[in-house]
Write a protein that holds these residues in place. Structure first.
Motif, PDB file in Angstrom:
ATOM      1  N   VAL A  97       0.900  -1.162  -0.135  1.00 13.96           N
ATOM      2  CA  VAL A  97      -0.120  -0.056  -0.036  1.00 13.96           C
ATOM      3  C   VAL A  97       0.856   1.343   0.060  1.00 13.96           C
ATOM      4  O   VAL A  97       2.182   1.144   0.094  1.00 13.96           O
ATOM      5  N   ARG A  98       0.316   2.345  -0.192  1.00 17.06           N
ATOM      6  CA  ARG A  98       1.124   3.660  -0.094  1.00 17.06           C
ATOM      7  C   ARG A  98       0.112   4.367   1.132  1.00 17.06           C
ATOM      8  O   ARG A  98       0.037   3.661   2.326  1.00 17.06           O
ATOM      9  N   SER A  99      -0.521   5.442   1.024  1.00 17.66           N
ATOM     10  CA  SER A  99      -1.369   5.946   2.278  1.00 17.66           C
ATOM     11  C   SER A  99      -2.785   5.815   2.025  1.00 17.66           C
ATOM     12  O   SER A  99      -3.308   6.091   3.088  1.00 17.66           O
ATOM     13  N   ALA A 100      -2.957   5.434   0.824  1.00 22.15           N
ATOM     14  CA  ALA A 100      -4.548   5.572   0.724  1.00 22.15           C
ATOM     15  C   ALA A 100      -5.171   4.203   1.240  1.00 22.15           C
ATOM     16  O   ALA A 100      -6.254   4.581   1.799  1.00 22.15           O
ATOM     17  N   ALA A 124       3.021  -4.424   3.390  1.00 17.78           N
ATOM     18  CA  ALA A 124       4.227  -3.518   2.802  1.00 17.78           C
ATOM     19  C   ALA A 124       3.774  -2.098   2.382  1.00 17.78           C
ATOM     20  O   ALA A 124       3.043  -1.745   1.545  1.00 17.78           O
ATOM     21  N   ARG A 125       4.502  -1.021   3.116  1.00 15.07           N
ATOM     22  CA  ARG A 125       3.982   0.214   3.049  1.00 15.07           C
ATOM     23  C   ARG A 125       5.013   0.966   1.940  1.00 15.07           C
ATOM     24  O   ARG A 125       6.338   1.041   2.483  1.00 15.07           O
ATOM     25  N   GLY A 126       4.594   1.365   1.039  1.00 14.35           N
ATOM     26  CA  GLY A 126       5.805   2.101  -0.020  1.00 14.35           C
ATOM     27  C   GLY A 126       5.890   3.531   0.483  1.00 14.35           C
ATOM     28  O   GLY A 126       4.896   4.354   0.302  1.00 14.35           O
ATOM     29  N   GLY A 127       6.542   3.781   1.469  1.00 11.51           N
ATOM     30  CA  GLY A 127       6.724   5.229   1.732  1.00 11.51           C
ATOM     31  C   GLY A 127       7.250   5.336   3.237  1.00 11.51           C
ATOM     32  O   GLY A 127       7.561   4.215   3.737  1.00 11.51           O
ATOM     33  N   VAL A 128       7.034   6.171   4.094  1.00 12.62           N
ATOM     34  CA  VAL A 128       7.576   6.476   5.318  1.00 12.62           C
ATOM     35  C   VAL A 128       6.591   6.218   6.280  1.00 12.62           C
ATOM     36  O   VAL A 128       6.497   5.417   7.376  1.00 12.62           O
ATOM     37  N   GLY A 129       5.354   6.916   6.403  1.00 11.00           N
ATOM     38  CA  GLY A 129       4.449   6.864   7.444  1.00 11.00           C
ATOM     39  C   GLY A 129       3.556   5.600   7.466  1.00 11.00           C
ATOM     40  O   GLY A 129       3.150   5.027   6.487  1.00 11.00           O
ATOM     41  N   LEU A 130       3.336   5.076   8.680  1.00 11.19           N
ATOM     42  CA  LEU A 130       2.869   3.691   9.024  1.00 11.19           C
ATOM     43  C   LEU A 130       1.412   4.066   9.762  1.00 11.19           C
ATOM     44  O   LEU A 130       0.862   2.982  10.189  1.00 11.19           O
ATOM     45  N   ALA A 157      13.651   6.010   1.061  1.00 14.50           N
ATOM     46  CA  ALA A 157      13.761   6.365  -0.454  1.00 14.50           C
ATOM     47  C   ALA A 157      12.951   7.604  -0.850  1.00 14.50           C
ATOM     48  O   ALA A 157      13.566   8.049  -1.852  1.00 14.50           O
ATOM     49  N   SER A 158      12.289   8.520   0.099  1.00 11.96           N
ATOM     50  CA  SER A 158      11.707   9.480  -0.344  1.00 11.96           C
ATOM     51  C   SER A 158      12.094  11.017   0.302  1.00 11.96           C
ATOM     52  O   SER A 158      11.442  12.084   0.145  1.00 11.96           O
ATOM     53  N   SER A 159      13.181  10.882   0.971  1.00  3.48           N
ATOM     54  CA  SER A 159      13.617  12.086   1.703  1.00  3.48           C
ATOM     55  C   SER A 159      13.823  13.118   0.946  1.00  3.48           C
ATOM     56  O   SER A 159      13.421  14.389   1.263  1.00  3.48           O
ATOM     57  N   ALA A 211       4.673  16.834   6.311  1.00  2.86           N
ATOM     58  CA  ALA A 211       4.656  15.630   7.284  1.00  2.86           C
ATOM     59  C   ALA A 211       3.150  15.046   7.373  1.00  2.86           C
ATOM     60  O   ALA A 211       3.004  14.049   6.455  1.00  2.86           O
ATOM     61  N   ARG A 212       2.482  15.300   8.280  1.00  5.47           N
ATOM     62  CA  ARG A 212       1.174  15.030   8.289  1.00  5.47           C
ATOM     63  C   ARG A 212       0.310  16.152   8.661  1.00  5.47           C
ATOM     64  O   ARG A 212       0.758  17.042   9.586  1.00  5.47           O
ATOM     65  N   GLY A 213      -1.048  15.927   8.376  1.00  5.22           N
ATOM     66  CA  GLY A 213      -1.792  16.991   8.718  1.00  5.22           C
ATOM     67  C   GLY A 213      -2.100  17.497  10.036  1.00  5.22           C
ATOM     68  O   GLY A 213      -2.241  18.658  10.343  1.00  5.22           O
ATOM     69  N   PRO A 246      -1.421  18.532  -3.122  1.00  3.10           N
ATOM     70  CA  PRO A 246      -2.150  17.414  -2.595  1.00  3.10           C
ATOM     71  C   PRO A 246      -1.361  16.105  -2.271  1.00  3.10           C
ATOM     72  O   PRO A 246      -1.648  15.135  -2.844  1.00  3.10           O
ATOM     73  N   HIS A 247      -0.720  16.390  -1.237  1.00  2.00           N
ATOM     74  CA  HIS A 247       0.017  15.147  -0.587  1.00  2.00           C
ATOM     75  C   HIS A 247       0.910  14.560  -1.887  1.00  2.00           C
ATOM     76  O   HIS A 247       0.872  13.469  -2.111  1.00  2.00           O
ATOM     77  N   ILE A 248       1.871  15.298  -2.277  1.00  2.00           N
ATOM     78  CA  ILE A 248       2.773  14.878  -3.255  1.00  2.00           C
ATOM     79  C   ILE A 248       4.239  14.789  -2.842  1.00  2.00           C
ATOM     80  O   ILE A 248       5.361  14.866  -3.750  1.00  2.00           O
ATOM     81  N   GLY A 249       4.400  14.922  -1.442  1.00  2.00           N
ATOM     82  CA  GLY A 249       5.918  14.902  -1.201  1.00  2.00           C
ATOM     83  C   GLY A 249       6.879  13.732  -1.810  1.00  2.00           C
ATOM     84  O   GLY A 249       7.902  13.987  -2.153  1.00  2.00           O
ATOM     85  N   ALA A 250       6.251  12.536  -1.689  1.00  2.00           N
ATOM     86  CA  ALA A 250       7.129  11.259  -2.214  1.00  2.00           C
ATOM     87  C   ALA A 250       6.847  11.196  -3.680  1.00  2.00           C
ATOM     88  O   ALA A 250       7.310  10.185  -4.242  1.00  2.00           O
ATOM     89  N   SER A 251       5.987  12.131  -4.575  1.00  2.00           N
ATOM     90  CA  SER A 251       5.765  11.738  -5.813  1.00  2.00           C
ATOM     91  C   SER A 251       6.635  12.378  -6.840  1.00  2.00           C
ATOM     92  O   SER A 251       6.246  13.225  -7.594  1.00  2.00           O
ATOM     93  N   THR A 252       7.948  12.033  -6.695  1.00  2.00           N
ATOM     94  CA  THR A 252       8.784  12.340  -7.674  1.00  2.00           C
ATOM     95  C   THR A 252       9.140  10.774  -8.662  1.00  2.00           C
ATOM     96  O   THR A 252       8.880   9.902  -8.061  1.00  2.00           O
TER      97      THR A 252
END
Ligand code: 3PG
Length: 314
Positions: A47-50, A68-74, A95-97, A241-243, A288-294
């Motif tokens: 998953v991602r965050s969705a 498995a969470r692709g990303g940082v926040g669990l 991966a997304s720092s 970071a988070r809302g 719109p929550h695109i921090g890790a979206s490159t």
């Protein structure tokens, strides 16, 4: 055959790695409600965050071996509960720092020169408003020489510090769990390190011209009216970071009173439907929550995740 459900997307190379390892990989999205009856047909979910993976879903899927969470926040996964059931929980914290830290600076630079607002207001066709707009956006500021306050000295905070130092800023930071970080702030050509010590939160809040937050969301927002009151007038703040890290009502008050000069928000208390006042505010730069979206981060997240999933299930 091992079956993996990738429910929020993955870079094609990550999918291929898992297929090459002999796994069946489905990228067909299953709705949150349908997961209760359909996820048990899989050995692992990526998953991602969705997509959220809570206790009830875990209980409904005794076959599940890996989350498995692709990303940082669990925060969308009941990690401890999953572990107590013997499920392996994976994420990709490194991966997304860079991607998140660069987005923070996109917001800080945008707010310093009113790009977000100018983009909203530029005349749609040739018009005499051009000169009026030029004067209204003529009081921008520069980042060089200003103080950047970084709250949270983990991987993303450290990337933000490195960029800040590269831009000629005075960088200060706070982390309740870390005393100092040693940063590689040079390049291959000019290797160089810098030590940043943790200052108190009060010191960072009261001395910074720009503040960026790199901490998880806790029960109480880390930045509320008390913290805004400590800040310099006209401070610019970014939250990728988070809302829940910023109290949005207090932020709107601080923006409207002029205490805060601008806010860059990539994350919101109510995702995916942030409150309307934030979306139209002239002092808020929005993404719109695109921090890790490159492209680069997606590739790193996808391959890092695939490697870990293969190792866990082989
Ligand atoms: C993270 O925690 O890694 C970021 O918030 C990215 O979220 P995303 O995976 O939904 O893009």
């Amino acid at each position: 055959m091992i079956r993996i459900l990738v429910n929020d997307g993955i870079d094609a190379s990550g999918k291929k790695m898992m297929e090459d390892a002999g796994f069946f990989v489905s990228t067909d999205k299953i709705t949150q409600d349908d997961l209760m009856t359909k996820l048990n047909a899989f050995d692992a979910i990526c998953v991602r965050s969705a997509t959220t993976v809570r206790k009830e879903l875990i209980d409904a899927c005794p076959n599940l071996k890996v989350i498995a969470r692709g990303g940082v926040g669990l925060d969308n996964i009941d990690v401890e509960y999953a572990k107590s059931k013997g499920i392996i929980v994976i994420n990709t914290p490194a991966a997304s720092s860079r991607s998140v830290a660069e987005l923070v600076f996109a917001h800080l630079l945008s707010l310093s020169r009113f790009l977000h607002d100018a983009n909203r207001n530029m005349p749609k066709s040739g018009s005499t408003d051009f000169g009026k707009l030029k004067s209204s956006y003529a009081k921008g500021g520069e980042l060089e020489g200003k103080t950047l306050g970084v709250i949270g000295m983990g991987r993303i905070g450290q990337e933000a510090m490195r960029i800040g130092i590269g831009m000629g800023m005075n960088v200060i930071a706070h982390d309740p769990f870390m005393d100092v970080v040693v940063l590689n702030v040079g390049s291959q050509q000019f290797p160089h390190t810098a030590n940043i010590k943790s200052s108190t939160k009060e010191e960072v809040l009261s001395s910074s011209d720009f503040i960026t937050l790199h901490i998880p969301s806790l029960a109480k927002p880390a930045i509320g009216s008390e913290e805004f009151a400590m800040m310099k007038d006209g401070v610019i703040i970014a939250n990728a970071a988070r809302g829940g890290v910023i109290d949005e009502t207090a932020l709107l008050e601080a923006l409207n009173s002029g205490k805060v000069g601008g806010a860059g928000l990539d994350v919101f208390e109510n995702e995916p439907t942030p409150r309307a006042e934030l979306l139209v505010h002239p002092k808020i730069s929005l993404t719109p929550h695109i921090g890790a979206s490159t492209e680069e981060a997606q590739l790193k997240v996808g391959t890092d995740l695939a490697k870990q999933v293969i190792a866990a299930l082989s």
